[in-house]
Design an enzyme around this catalytic site. Structure first.
Site, PDB file in Angstrom:
ATOM      1  N   LYS A 182      47.899  34.050  53.862  1.00  0.00           N
ATOM      2  CA  LYS A 182      48.076  33.634  52.479  1.00  0.00           C
ATOM      3  C   LYS A 182      48.534  32.178  52.470  1.00  0.00           C
ATOM      4  CE  LYS A 182      49.253  34.571  48.000  1.00  0.00           C
ATOM      5  NZ  LYS A 182      48.216  34.832  47.027  1.00  0.00           N
ATOM      6  N   ASP A 189      36.624  34.024  39.443  1.00  0.00           N
ATOM      7  CA  ASP A 189      37.969  34.593  39.534  1.00  0.00           C
ATOM      8  C   ASP A 189      39.030  33.523  39.781  1.00  0.00           C
ATOM      9  OD1 ASP A 189      39.854  36.814  39.770  1.00  0.00           O
ATOM     10  OD2 ASP A 189      39.889  36.362  41.923  1.00  0.00           O
ATOM     11  N   LYS A 226      43.978  36.063  31.732  1.00  0.00           N
ATOM     12  CA  LYS A 226      42.657  35.813  32.270  1.00  0.00           C
ATOM     13  C   LYS A 226      41.985  37.144  32.575  1.00  0.00           C
ATOM     14  CE  LYS A 226      41.934  34.731  36.575  1.00  0.00           C
ATOM     15  NZ  LYS A 226      41.816  35.699  37.665  1.00  0.00           N
ATOM     16  N   ASP A 257      47.252  30.627  32.742  1.00  0.00           N
ATOM     17  CA  ASP A 257      46.734  30.364  34.079  1.00  0.00           C
ATOM     18  C   ASP A 257      47.984  30.314  34.949  1.00  0.00           C
ATOM     19  OD1 ASP A 257      45.991  29.114  36.502  1.00  0.00           O
ATOM     20  OD2 ASP A 257      44.126  28.544  35.541  1.00  0.00           O
ATOM     21  N   HIS A 258      48.265  31.405  35.660  1.00  0.00           N
ATOM     22  CA  HIS A 258      49.596  31.490  36.265  1.00  0.00           C
ATOM     23  C   HIS A 258      49.815  30.426  37.346  1.00  0.00           C
ATOM     24  CE1 HIS A 258      47.636  33.954  39.382  1.00  0.00           C
ATOM     25  NE2 HIS A 258      48.701  33.748  40.126  1.00  0.00           N
ATOM     26  N   HIS A 315      42.266  28.564  38.242  1.00  0.00           N
ATOM     27  CA  HIS A 315      43.356  28.043  39.074  1.00  0.00           C
ATOM     28  C   HIS A 315      42.985  26.755  39.826  1.00  0.00           C
ATOM     29  CE1 HIS A 315      44.751  31.907  38.049  1.00  0.00           C
ATOM     30  NE2 HIS A 315      44.325  32.578  39.083  1.00  0.00           N
TER      31      HIS A 315
HETATM   32  C1  BG6 Z   1      44.415  36.044  40.283  1.00  0.00           C
HETATM   33  C2  BG6 Z   1      43.091  36.485  40.849  1.00  0.00           C
HETATM   34  O1  BG6 Z   1      44.224  35.267  39.137  1.00  0.00           O
HETATM   35  O2  BG6 Z   1      45.111  35.284  41.250  1.00  0.00           O
HETATM   36  C3  BG6 Z   1      43.288  37.272  42.126  1.00  0.00           C
HETATM   37  O3  BG6 Z   1      42.417  37.291  39.899  1.00  0.00           O
HETATM   38  C4  BG6 Z   1      44.137  36.503  43.109  1.00  0.00           C
HETATM   39  O4  BG6 Z   1      42.034  37.592  42.716  1.00  0.00           O
HETATM   40  C5  BG6 Z   1      45.406  36.001  42.430  1.00  0.00           C
HETATM   41  O5  BG6 Z   1      44.458  37.362  44.182  1.00  0.00           O
HETATM   42  C6  BG6 Z   1      46.156  35.077  43.370  1.00  0.00           C
HETATM   43  O6  BG6 Z   1      47.387  34.742  42.804  1.00  0.00           O
HETATM   44  P1  BG6 Z   1      48.592  34.303  43.710  1.00  0.00           P
HETATM   45  O7  BG6 Z   1      49.652  33.900  42.754  1.00  0.00           O
HETATM   46  O8  BG6 Z   1      48.955  35.499  44.547  1.00  0.00           O
HETATM   47  O9  BG6 Z   1      48.096  33.192  44.569  1.00  0.00           O
END
Ligand code: BG6
Length: 511
Positions: free
Chosen positions: A364, A253, A165, A194-195, A258
């Site tokens: 988080k 983003d 992405k 899309d992780h 996501h």
């Molecule tokens: C990314 C975004 O795809 O995902 C970032 O570009 C974001 O802005 C990140 O911080 C969050 O990923 P995770 O796995 O830490 O929740």
């Protein structure tokens, strides 16, 4: 049950990862150092990496193989979930080499081809997995050079592309990129990352819904009042991220990819089978049913955009968004967004999906909460406090402390008739005794196995952009755009986001 001859065999599509040479474009970047190499190392530590796998890091900077490996090792020490073992790293890192070239230099691709041919002659697998993880402005160049140098085809093995992405910045650019990809690789060999789809709990949403009778029967507008999806991050624009982020914003983003993926998994119909297309067909249908927001008024009614001002996060004072490194001091890019989304189909008619995500929030956490309707108001409602007490809420914690909990009302022990909220709680760590693998571990293995289930399909990406574009247009192309709200860093977002729910008689769930 008898087998249905029209149905794809689910188990056969879960094939085994095959050995290959993984070529990473953007090999000196943060993603490679923090996610991709540690994911491969973790797989090696678990004995899950296909034997003989080789990695070629392709990037512009001048480096020897040894220097490259040393830089990777430093980060692996810091981030690997398995901890860093010198012996294992010593063995694993021998499979990594560095290939120096500019992304737009044709010569670099021809020399890469020669190098791969030589490696293959010396016994390496003939399968090639190209991972496009560079800055997005080079995606086109890389894909086109892969084609012109003939790297995209190999008679002796398969060739596939993983594309990171952001997949475009709007519908037009995403379509263009899809076209460039299609000129070089077939759709079945294209893996759009899309992780979030690789996160264990996101994968568990379908199992929860379709392997248990309990939830699916209630999973509709008769029993569900509304759904909330929250994705909170305390991070701001560290490490020079502001340059990219200020051009993107929270909606592009995180929401386009996501969050809409999570929403699709929650809202989709049961797929006909578990093949990649069976599942993605159903997810696309959800995206097609999102109620379009037409014009500024509609967007202002249903969406709140905001920026953080200075404040305190985790005990540390931080500057406001507009004063962050590489962010335009007059920026009109949102670092936070809250949305009310309606899905116009039979199952979800009248059920709002509220989503919010933002940087510099207090902690988080990503979670989905499904709020069920109230029980009929006849028996216990007269009891003290019963009305204000939360009813049945199913919470799917995507991260951290992955798990699923169900909130209920219970009788408090003792002679008095009193209700109390209680929770049935399932935690991965307790039930399975180990932490979940990182999303990239699963996704890399799937790409090596040729299983695209957890990757976005062309039409999924484009349909999501269609929805996002209308919002971006209202924000950036109208004469009287919706306002940009503000909130102090370290708080849970602007008051306007609270009002978005309050006007519907609801509240955000506290994480
Ligand atoms: C990314 C975004 O795809 O995902 C970032 O570009 C974001 O802005 C990140 O911080 C969050 O990923 P995770 O796995 O830490 O929740």
């Amino acid at each position: 049950m008898e087998e249905n001859p029209f149905r794809e065999d689910d188990l056969s599509v879960r094939s085994r990862p095959e050995s290959c040479t993984l070529v990473i474009f953007g090999a000196t970047g943060d993603l490679t150092h923090r996610k991709l190499i540690p994911a491969l190392y973790n797989l090696a530590a678990d004995g899950d990496l296909p034997p003989g796998l080789k990695v070629v890091g392709f990037a512009r900077r001048e480096k020897t193989d040894e220097e490259y490996r040393a830089g990777l090792e430093e980060l692996n020490r810091e981030v690997s979930r398995q901890g860093h073992n010198d012996d294992l790293w010593g063995q694993f890192s021998q499979s990594i080499v560095y290939h120096e070239s500019n992304f737009n230099d044709a010569e670099g691709y021809y020399s890469l081809k020669e190098r791969l041919d030589e490696m293959e002659e010396a016994g390496a697998s003939p399968n090639r997995l190209f991972y496009v993880a560079s800055a997005p402005e080079f995606f086109d160049d890389i894909l086109l050079h892969l084609k012109s140098s003939g790297l995209n085809e190999n008679e002796k093995g398969w060739c596939r592309a993983v594309v990171e992405k952001p997949f475009g910045t709007d519908l037009k650019t995403a379509r263009h990129l899809n076209q460039v990809v299609a000129e070089t690789f077939e759709e079945k060999d294209t893996y759009r990352i899309d992780h979030y789809l690789g996160k264990e709990t996101a994968q568990n949403i379908m199992v929860l819904r379709f392997a248990n009778v309990l939830f699916e029967l209630l999973w509709n507008n008769r029993c569900i009042d509304h759904v909330q999806i929250t994705c909170a991050e305390p991070l701001g624009m560290e490490g020079g991220r502001g340059g990219y982020y200020d051009k993107a914003g929270a909606l592009r983003d995180m929401v386009q990819n996501h969050l809409l993926q999570l929403l699709s998994l929650i809202a989709m119909e049961p797929p006909a089978d578990l093949t990649a297309d069976g599942i993605r067909d159903e997810k696309v249908k959800v995206l097609k049913c999102l109620r379009r927001l037409q014009g500024v008024e509609d967007v202002s009614e249903n969406i709140v955009r905001a920026q953080y001002t200075s404040g305190t996060v985790n005990g540390k004072e931080v500057v406001g968004y507009r004063r962050e490194d590489r962010v335009n001091p007059g920026s009109m890019t949102e670092s936070y967004v809250a949305l009310k989304i309606m899905i116009d189909n039979w199952r979800w008619e009248g059920v709002p999906f509220y989503m919010r995500m933002g940087k510099r929030l207090p902690k988080k956490g990503t979670e989905i909460s499904v709020h069920f309707k109230e029980a009929p108001n006849v028996l216990f409602n007269a009891l003290d406090g019963a009305e204000a007490m939360p009813g049945n809420v199913l919470v799917i914690r995507i991260q951290p402390n992955e798990g699923i909990s169900l909130g209920m009302r219970s009788k408090r022990p003792g002679p008095a008739a009193m209700l109390q909220p209680v929770k049935m709680d399932f935690r991965y760590q307790t039930s399975f005794g180990k932490s979940s693998p990182e999303a990239y571990e699963r996704l890399l293995l799937d790409a090596m196995a040729g299983d695209a289930t957890l990757f976005a399909r062309k039409d999924e990406v484009e349909t999501a952009w269609k929805y996002i574009d209308e919002i971006e247009d209202a924000w950036h192309k109208s004469e009287d755009p919706p306002k940009m709200a503000e909130f102090p860093a370290g708080s849970w977002g602007p008051k306007e986001a609270d009002e978005l729910l309050e006007k519907d008689g609801r509240k955000w769930r506290r994480l």
